[in-house]
Design an enzyme around this catalytic site. Structure first.
Site, PDB file in Angstrom:
ATOM      1  N   ASP A 101     -17.602  35.456  52.986  1.00 29.56           N
ATOM      2  CA  ASP A 101     -16.982  35.904  51.741  1.00 29.56           C
ATOM      3  C   ASP A 101     -17.595  37.193  51.210  1.00 29.56           C
ATOM      4  OD1 ASP A 101     -19.367  34.610  51.090  1.00 29.56           O
ATOM      5  OD2 ASP A 101     -18.507  33.379  49.505  1.00 29.56           O
ATOM      6  N   ASP A 104     -24.215  40.669  50.735  1.00 29.10           N
ATOM      7  CA  ASP A 104     -25.157  41.275  49.784  1.00 29.10           C
ATOM      8  C   ASP A 104     -26.497  41.488  50.476  1.00 29.10           C
ATOM      9  OD1 ASP A 104     -25.880  38.541  49.657  1.00 29.10           O
ATOM     10  OD2 ASP A 104     -25.017  38.300  47.681  1.00 29.10           O
ATOM     11  N   LYS A 132     -21.231  44.026  48.597  1.00 30.83           N
ATOM     12  CA  LYS A 132     -21.865  44.457  47.351  1.00 30.83           C
ATOM     13  C   LYS A 132     -22.908  45.522  47.654  1.00 30.83           C
ATOM     14  CE  LYS A 132     -22.709  41.323  44.180  1.00 30.83           C
ATOM     15  NZ  LYS A 132     -23.220  40.108  43.527  1.00 30.83           N
ATOM     16  N   PHE A 153     -22.257  39.656  39.201  1.00 33.04           N
ATOM     17  CA  PHE A 153     -22.249  38.290  39.704  1.00 33.04           C
ATOM     18  C   PHE A 153     -20.795  37.831  39.798  1.00 33.04           C
ATOM     19  CE2 PHE A 153     -22.601  33.705  39.688  1.00 33.04           C
ATOM     20  CZ  PHE A 153     -23.561  33.534  40.672  1.00 33.04           C
ATOM     21  N   ASP A 160     -19.175  31.200  43.961  1.00 35.39           N
ATOM     22  CA  ASP A 160     -19.440  30.170  42.959  1.00 35.39           C
ATOM     23  C   ASP A 160     -20.596  30.501  42.026  1.00 35.39           C
ATOM     24  OD1 ASP A 160     -21.515  29.795  44.917  1.00 35.39           O
ATOM     25  OD2 ASP A 160     -21.825  27.789  44.102  1.00 35.39           O
ATOM     26  N   ARG A 166     -15.433  28.162  42.208  1.00 39.64           N
ATOM     27  CA  ARG A 166     -14.976  28.620  43.520  1.00 39.64           C
ATOM     28  C   ARG A 166     -13.455  28.667  43.610  1.00 39.64           C
ATOM     29  NH1 ARG A 166     -18.966  28.804  47.534  1.00 39.64           N
ATOM     30  NH2 ARG A 166     -20.698  27.368  47.275  1.00 39.64           N
TER      31      ARG A 166
END
Length: 175
Positions: A101, A104, A132, A153, A160, A166
């Site tokens: 998903d 980072d 990100k 965030f 989530d 989610r």
């Protein structure tokens, strides 16, 4: 104090457009023997949409999952990866498409690539819905990225906050 209301950053219709675009870019470099391996749990929403989008463009991949954990219920990575469950099918000699998903720290993706190579994958490709910004170099960088996300965030579409939010159809910021 209650959680703030999530602010929509990417609506559901735009998510679906991005997924279709990714499928069109990925389809020419894989075949029907490719194993699409989702990183659980957050990548499940994206992987379901992506495998259906690949099917619409004529690629009927095999499906598998790796269950890796690095966040727990926290908003920051613990800096180490826990392997909760490995591949369920043989991947030796096949192309493996790791599906996640969000990218980072890069730790989960790197661990998934290592596991696939150690188990004999002929080629490992990676796709993430969102990347990100990160202050340090990450390896490996994903082969395919759908959306350059802001440094916020994120929740929704599989992302989530302590296991919640989610199921939101949009990607939202919770900060």
């Amino acid at each position: 104090m209650a959680d703030p209301t999530p602010a929509v950053l990417l609506p559901e219709a735009e998510i679906q457009r991005i997924v279709a675009d990714l499928a069109a870019r990925i389809a020419p470099v894989i075949d029907d023997e490719t194993v699409a391996a989702v990183l659980l749990t957050g990548g499940l929403w994206f992987a379901a949409d992506l495998t259906r989008a690949l099917s619409r463009v004529g690629r009927h991949v095999r499906f598998d999952a790796l269950w890796l954990a690095s966040y727990g219920d926290e908003q920051k990575s613990r800096g180490e990866i826990e392997v909760r469950a490995g591949f369920q099918r043989p991947i030796e000699g096949r192309t493996v498409l790791i599906v996640d998903d969000v990218f980072d720290t890069g730790l989960s993706l790197a661990e998934a690539v290592r596991i696939a190579r150690d188990q004999g994958a002929a080629r490992v490709l990676t796709v993430v819905f969102a990347r990100k910004p990160w202050p340090l170099p990450r390896a490996p960088e994903p082969d395919f990225v759908g959306w350059e996300a802001p440094n916020r965030f994120l929740v929704g579409y599989g992302l989530d906050h302590a296991g919640g939010l989610r199921g939101l159809p949009d990607i939202c910021a919770l900060d």
